[in-house]
Scaffold this active site. Sequence first.
Site, PDB file in Angstrom:
ATOM      1  CB  SER A 273      -2.446   4.764  -9.296  1.00 28.83           C
ATOM      2  OG  SER A 273      -2.567   5.567  -8.126  1.00 28.83           O
ATOM      3  CG  ASP A 274      -9.026   3.620  -8.252  1.00 26.66           C
ATOM      4  OD1 ASP A 274      -9.237   4.586  -7.495  1.00 26.66           O
ATOM      5  OD2 ASP A 274      -9.944   2.930  -8.717  1.00 26.66           O
ATOM      6  CD1 TRP A 275      -7.158   4.847  -1.497  1.00 28.26           C
ATOM      7  CD2 TRP A 275      -8.006   6.877  -1.799  1.00 28.26           C
ATOM      8  NE1 TRP A 275      -7.124   5.489  -0.290  1.00 28.26           N
ATOM      9  CE2 TRP A 275      -7.645   6.743  -0.447  1.00 28.26           C
ATOM     10  CE3 TRP A 275      -8.576   8.084  -2.215  1.00 28.26           C
ATOM     11  CZ2 TRP A 275      -7.835   7.759   0.490  1.00 28.26           C
ATOM     12  CZ3 TRP A 275      -8.760   9.093  -1.294  1.00 28.26           C
ATOM     13  CH2 TRP A 275      -8.393   8.925   0.042  1.00 28.26           C
TER      14      TRP A 275
END
Length: 738
Positions: A273-275
């Site tokens: 995932s992204d942040w």
Amino acid sequence: MKRTFSFVWILALLGLGSCNHSAESKIDRRVETLLAEMTLDEKIGQLNLVDSGDLEELVRTGKSGALFNVVDPARVNRLQRIAVEESRLGIPLLFGRDVIHGFHTLFPIPLGQAATFDPQLVEQGARVAAVEASAAGVRWTFSPMLDIARDPRWGRIAEGYGEDPCLTAVMGAAMVRGYQGGDLRNPTSLAACIKHFAGYGAAEGGRDYNTTKIPARELRNFYLPPFEAAVRAGAATVMTSFNEIDGVPSTGNPELLHEILREEWQFDGMVVSDWNSLGEMVAHGFAADKRDAARKAILAGTEIDMMTFGYSGHLRELVESGEVPESVVDDAVRHVLRLKFRLGLFENPYVDEGLSARTSYAPEHLATAKRCALESAILLKNDGALPLSRVRNLLVTGPLADAAHDQNGTWSFDADPGHTVTPLTALRRVEGLHISYVPGLKYSRDRSSAEFAHVTAAARRADAVVVFLGEEAILSGEAHSLSDLHLAGAQSGLLAAARAGGKPVIAVVMAGRPLTIERDLANCDALLYLFHPGTTGGEAIADLLTGRAVPGGKTPVTFPRTAGQIPMYYNHNNTGRPAVGNEILLDEIPLRAGQTSPGCTSFYLDSGWEPLFPFGYGLSYTTFAYGAPRCDRETYGPEETIVVECTLSNTGRCAGTEVVQLYVQDLTGSIARPVKELKGFERVTLDAGESRTVTFRLPVEELAFHGFDLTRRVEPGRFRFWVAGDSASGTPAEFEVR
């Protein structure tokens, strides 16, 4: 040997995996053996990516299998030793970092690298970044960014390769090969992470993290091809994007992550995932809470949770309740472990703690970075002021003349500005050139005109003036969107003050995006544009200004006249009433005119319909002439290859490099088709007076698109093509596909 580049060329590359079949079978057996020994908590720990908290305790207890933003080799080894020697199973850590356009030695930002139209050089730059970053213990980079960006208001346009799928696909695959090298097990390799999957660059209004509206056909035909090319090139990991598509956030989107990525493209790497993008699904209104977000993300195919702590906090409960089968967790862990085996971390978990100091800013790294900066520079205007062959007294002014930090651009965490050579420093080293320096402005947003009179007076005493303008590094990149793209602060006023001195004025712009500089062109005789050029940018600029090098960069994105024209991109669909070039503009409308007096076509009354500079545009110190394009025959079958030729001639007085570009238009389709699409390009260097035949081999398969029924195929019919120096010029010719 010259090489032309296209999307199909990328798909045809051999060696797409990191290991051969036998080695992969061995890895799979090791993965299954290890997985069978793991508790559920240990499995969940492998899916938790963090950069904060009590890292040593998280690692020792098996609650995190990957860390990022740890770049001190001694600390890397200390944490790795805990994982390998103190945790129950001894599974090594994976260390990640945003290595976007270099680690210590900084190359131009990715948008600048795209301006080179030189994927071989871009691949070399990624290899330099991998060597330097891996020496610090980093083995995973969150790059390249493959988002198609048609809106320069979006700050992250700096991090990608512009508006074109073909150019982005070729550059993205080059970055993957450069980062990963020929074998991921090599200690100098970085696992690439292609991002942001998918459609993030279409954020409405150019406002970062904003919603997107991407029809399914447009997603398939424009936004996904670069990702597919990077997967075919062997990308080890994929990062989900923040945005939603048709109401479904990417981190929880099984159509993207299962149907397209896994099933269609047969991707066998890892998805991260992204942040906090798991947590942001709650803000989207797609998940009720973090627990619900964790459930939807893991079931959709997001395998590592970056900084949400959704898996570490809720995945055990979700498995025990039966809402998430443990087999789904096992599949995710398999991909994580497989990557660690592919990287050779089980055999070589530690890093030589003295290696980073020996590799950073190596002479060969700096030389490659300089070459990239040279090739990335785009000459947008030149009324004879460049090169500065007869200038002896040069006035240097402007906020970017001696701004090492800002010259490096966004995502430059690990660079030491002390190694960055600014234009002022480089110009002072030029033999026979006397430099006067008046800053004019302290920084790009400075609104003070206190020094302008001094600049004008100094300009009168000089033979020529170079004004360094643009953006501070902090004004572009993630979370730095703008609605006004004019030069910030009083920079336009400074340029006018330099012009008032009556001497030739050269503007050099260093920025993270295309700026709306039409109003500034009248106040300069030449304009050189660089997307933040990095460590050696000053040296490259000095060589270009003095004629020791010749500009050859091309715009990787359309330059609009005003922000009000955005989105503006070359490969748009036609309309039923396209502008034809004889439209009446605002100041030409007669008083009391009838309703239809300006004409009924698609244009703006105050800025027309054409951009300031089209995609693929860039001048040189020499001139090039294109002959009429031709192909080997008029009609082709679906399995054949079209051979396109064009004669290119250097008609000027010095050697130069031209980026020759092939564009195609499908004249009739089951859906409306773009007015032009880039299908190939080649950098060609010619001596003065030299001519050469440039040949493109275009497989008919490359004309396929997702049509009315969303099936990808080549539709028979007539096609128009151009071979030209930019997307707005060239003589058309036609062929037919039966």
